[in-house]
Design a protein around this motif. Structure first.
Motif, short mmCIF file in Angstrom:
data_model
loop_
_atom_site.label_atom_id
_atom_site.label_comp_id
_atom_site.label_asym_id
_atom_site.label_seq_id
_atom_site.Cartn_x
_atom_site.Cartn_y
_atom_site.Cartn_z
N HIS A 87 2.19 6.09 2.39
CA HIS A 87 3.26 6.66 1.74
C HIS A 87 3.86 7.99 1.97
O HIS A 87 4.94 8.26 1.90
N LEU A 88 2.95 8.84 2.24
CA LEU A 88 3.13 10.42 2.46
C LEU A 88 3.43 10.69 4.06
O LEU A 88 4.37 11.39 4.18
N SER A 89 2.84 10.03 4.95
CA SER A 89 2.86 10.48 6.44
C SER A 89 4.43 10.19 6.90
O SER A 89 5.04 11.19 7.40
N PRO A 90 5.12 9.19 6.76
CA PRO A 90 6.33 9.05 7.32
C PRO A 90 7.34 10.00 6.73
O PRO A 90 7.86 10.79 7.44
N SER A 113 -0.19 20.86 7.72
CA SER A 113 -1.48 20.78 6.85
C SER A 113 -1.44 19.64 6.10
O SER A 113 -2.62 18.91 5.97
N VAL A 114 -0.56 19.39 5.31
CA VAL A 114 -0.34 18.16 4.68
C VAL A 114 -0.64 16.84 5.38
O VAL A 114 -1.49 15.97 5.07
N LEU A 115 -0.26 16.87 6.67
CA LEU A 115 -0.43 15.63 7.32
C LEU A 115 -1.84 15.64 7.85
O LEU A 115 -2.36 14.48 8.11
N HIS A 116 -2.32 16.74 8.16
CA HIS A 116 -3.83 16.91 8.48
C HIS A 116 -4.57 16.27 7.33
O HIS A 116 -5.57 15.44 7.35
N LEU A 117 -4.45 16.63 6.06
CA LEU A 117 -5.22 16.05 4.97
C LEU A 117 -5.18 14.59 4.92
O LEU A 117 -6.04 13.86 4.64
N GLY A 118 -3.94 14.35 5.21
CA GLY A 118 -3.76 12.51 5.06
C GLY A 118 -4.68 11.95 6.09
O GLY A 118 -5.43 11.05 6.21
#
Ligand code: FMN
Length: 230
Positions: A87-90, A113-118
């Motif tokens: 849901h968040l990565s794209p 950083s947000v993508l890394h957490l995913g």
């Protein structure tokens, strides 16, 4: 952001606490994603100790409608991580590209950083899923939202401060709003309750963090009338 505030130097001559320590805790409790130690076990007692401190937070009518689900099960964490990425990565990847095109370096660091957490979500040792009794649909007004979310967010911040004081890092995340029904179903959270955030947490690699970049308080504070600066 035009300028970034340094943490204030205390002007208090009398204080019941060691202000250097308290101010450092308040100014350096960051969203930690890249410096989580994924290999170090987090004892449940430490997390519970932090929760036990969080419940002193203000909450409407002292009704204490917060509920916490500590997700330790690796299968659950993997399921939630997969939803998080789906849901968040794209949209975050698209935002990252836009920020790169705009030359927004701070924005690029945030998106990465947000993508890394995913990407590492499944390996984060504990995810605290924070719930509150009630649904926004019951009273979708400013009053309703304030009572619902305002009664739990402050406890979450206390929880994050308590974690930081014990060498753990965490991030306030809300991407679950894109899959809240599935998350409630997975964890058995009743329909009468809302999931307000998820807090992935772990010990940090290193304990020193720079103060969070924030606008100077003078830029965002008025006295007596909107527009009249300090
Ligand atoms: C309402 C709210 C929603 C947020 N949602 C997310 C999220 O879904 N994922 C994430 O990685 N961080 C999320 N954050 C964390 C913010 O990105 C972070 O607090 C902000 O960038 C400041 O970071 P800093 O304190 O390290 O400077 C959220 C924070 C808030 C208050």
């Amino acid at each position: 952001m035009d300028s970034v505030a340094p943490p204030p130097a205390s002007t208090s001559s009398v204080a019941p606490f060691d202000l250097d320590t308290v101010d450092r805790l308040l100014s350096t409790t960051r969203a930690v994603r890249k410096r989580l130690d994924l290999d170090r076990e987090v004892p449940r007692e430490v997390v519970v100790e932090c929760l036990a401190l969080s419940v002193y937070a203000p909450n409407a009518s002292n009704a204490q409608r917060w509920r916490w689900v500590l997700v330790e099960d690796p299968t659950h964490r993997a399921t939630i991580g997969a939803w998080y990425r789906t849901h968040l990565s794209p949209p975050m990847q698209a935002l990252l590209e836009q920020r790169r095109a705009d030359g927004d370096d701070a924005g690029v660091r945030h998106s990465e950083s947000v993508l890394h957490l995913g990407a590492i979500f499944d390996r984060v040792p504990v995810v605290a899923v924070v719930c509150v009794e009630g649904r926004i649909e019951d009273d979708p007004t400013l009053n309703g939202a304030t009572w619902l979310l305002g009664s739990v967010y402050q406890a979450v911040w206390s929880f994050q401060l308590a974690l930081r004081s014990r060498g753990l890092g965490s991030t306030f995340t809300t991407a679950h709003v894109l899959f809240e029904a599935e998350l409630r179903s997975l964890l058995g959270i009743p329909e009468t309750h809302s999931v307000v955030c998820m807090i992935p947490l772990a010990y940090t690699r290193g304990m020193e963090f720079a103060p969070a970049p924030r606008r100077p308080v003078e830029d965002v504070t008025f006295v007596d009338h909107w527009g009249t600066h300090l």
